[in-house]
Design an enzyme around this catalytic site. Structure first.
Site, short mmCIF file in Angstrom:
data_model
loop_
_atom_site.label_atom_id
_atom_site.label_comp_id
_atom_site.label_asym_id
_atom_site.label_seq_id
_atom_site.Cartn_x
_atom_site.Cartn_y
_atom_site.Cartn_z
N LYS A 75 -63.28 -2.05 23.62
CA LYS A 75 -62.91 -0.70 23.23
C LYS A 75 -61.88 -0.78 22.11
O LYS A 75 -60.82 -1.38 22.26
CB LYS A 75 -62.32 0.07 24.40
CG LYS A 75 -61.88 1.48 24.02
CD LYS A 75 -60.98 2.08 25.08
CE LYS A 75 -60.21 3.26 24.47
NZ LYS A 75 -59.18 3.78 25.38
N THR A 116 -54.06 7.68 33.05
CA THR A 116 -52.87 8.37 33.56
C THR A 116 -53.20 9.39 34.63
O THR A 116 -52.44 9.55 35.60
CB THR A 116 -52.13 9.06 32.39
OG1 THR A 116 -51.90 8.10 31.35
CG2 THR A 116 -50.79 9.61 32.84
#
Length: 262
Positions: free
Chosen positions: A105, A215
């Protein structure tokens, strides 16, 4: 009209098949044990690994691989914390040397305050990595023009942000996300901004192929329970997208016909 699922409605990226359309991260958890428990609850079979922050090679420190087996869960090395194309390319080359990973990524950030991607640097780094034999999943702005450029370049997945990294604001520009979905032939995976389960469902209802989050799970009061919620949210959003929602109407439309009432 509803979208018809395949006999096995799985996520396929660069020829690799994944049973879950949810990808989770490996940062911000209190420890690797909590991370592993959240992974199990989420049902995800791919995790992002910030090469600069997560220990994948020092045996004298707690290692991620001791808790999340890379033979059972796909590691997706990422370039979190990189602000230049050179840093990103160098980081992923080191990751390939350490673990043999070529599905990666890419993210190249701009301002530390908002962490929006620097798209010029992203395009430059993507080109270098593709020439070097990497399969590149790429974090990008929610701009259909840049998304098309990255796809034409050969990126394996387009990953537009829903909102700034770690903000939890949810999908801020559903129109652009939908435009990207409609024009893109490789998987579109919303990356960044998800705060709760409904945000993940919205992303999937827009037709995205998957959602990546860190998160939203790691900073929840109960990360394991939130991971379980996200699993169901992604599944529900996918099912709703495939089913095809009812049309929106300006006025009421009774569920039972009014004709023939006494």
């Amino acid at each position: 009209m509803s979208q018809k699922p395949t006999s096995s409605d799985t996520l396929v990226v660069a020829g690799r098949e994944f049973n879950s359309r949810l990808i989770i991260g490996t940062g911000k958890y209190k420890d690797y044990a909590e991370n592993a428990a959240a992974l199990e609850a989420s049902g995800a079979d791919m995790v992002t690994v910030a090469v600069r922050r997560v220990n994948i090679s020092d045996p004298h420190q707690p290692m991620l691989a001791d808790f999340i087996d890379p033979e059972k869960t796909t590691y997706l090395p990422n370039t979190a914390g990189c602000f230049t194309g050179e840093d990103a390319v160098r980081t992923l080359r080191l990751a390939r040397e350490a673990g043999g990973w070529d599905l990666v990524k890419l993210e190249v950030l701009s301002d530390p305050k908002h962490l929006y991607p620097d798209m010029e640097e992203t395009l430059r780094a993507a080109e270098l990595l593709l020439k070097d034999g990497f399969e590149v999943m790429v974090y990008c702005s929610d701009d259909p023009v840049f998304a098309r450029k990255l796809e034409d370049m050969g990126c394996a997945a387009i990953m537009p942000l829903g909102a700034p990294i770690g903000s939890g604001l949810g999908i801020q520009n559903p129109v652009n996300i939908r435009l990207i979905v409609e024009q893109t032939k490789v998987p579109v995976i919303v990356d960044a901004g998800v705060g709760t389960a409904s945000d993940a469902t919205v992303a999937m209802e827009l037709g995205c192929d998957g959602v990546l989050m860190n998160t939203a799970i790691a900073s929840a009061k109960d990360p394991v329970q939130m991971a379980r919620a996200m699993k169901h949210a992604v599944i529900a959003g996918r099912e709703a997208y495939l089913a095809g929602r009812m049309p929106r109407k300006m006025y009421a439309d009774p569920s039972s016909p009014l004709a023939g009432l006494i």
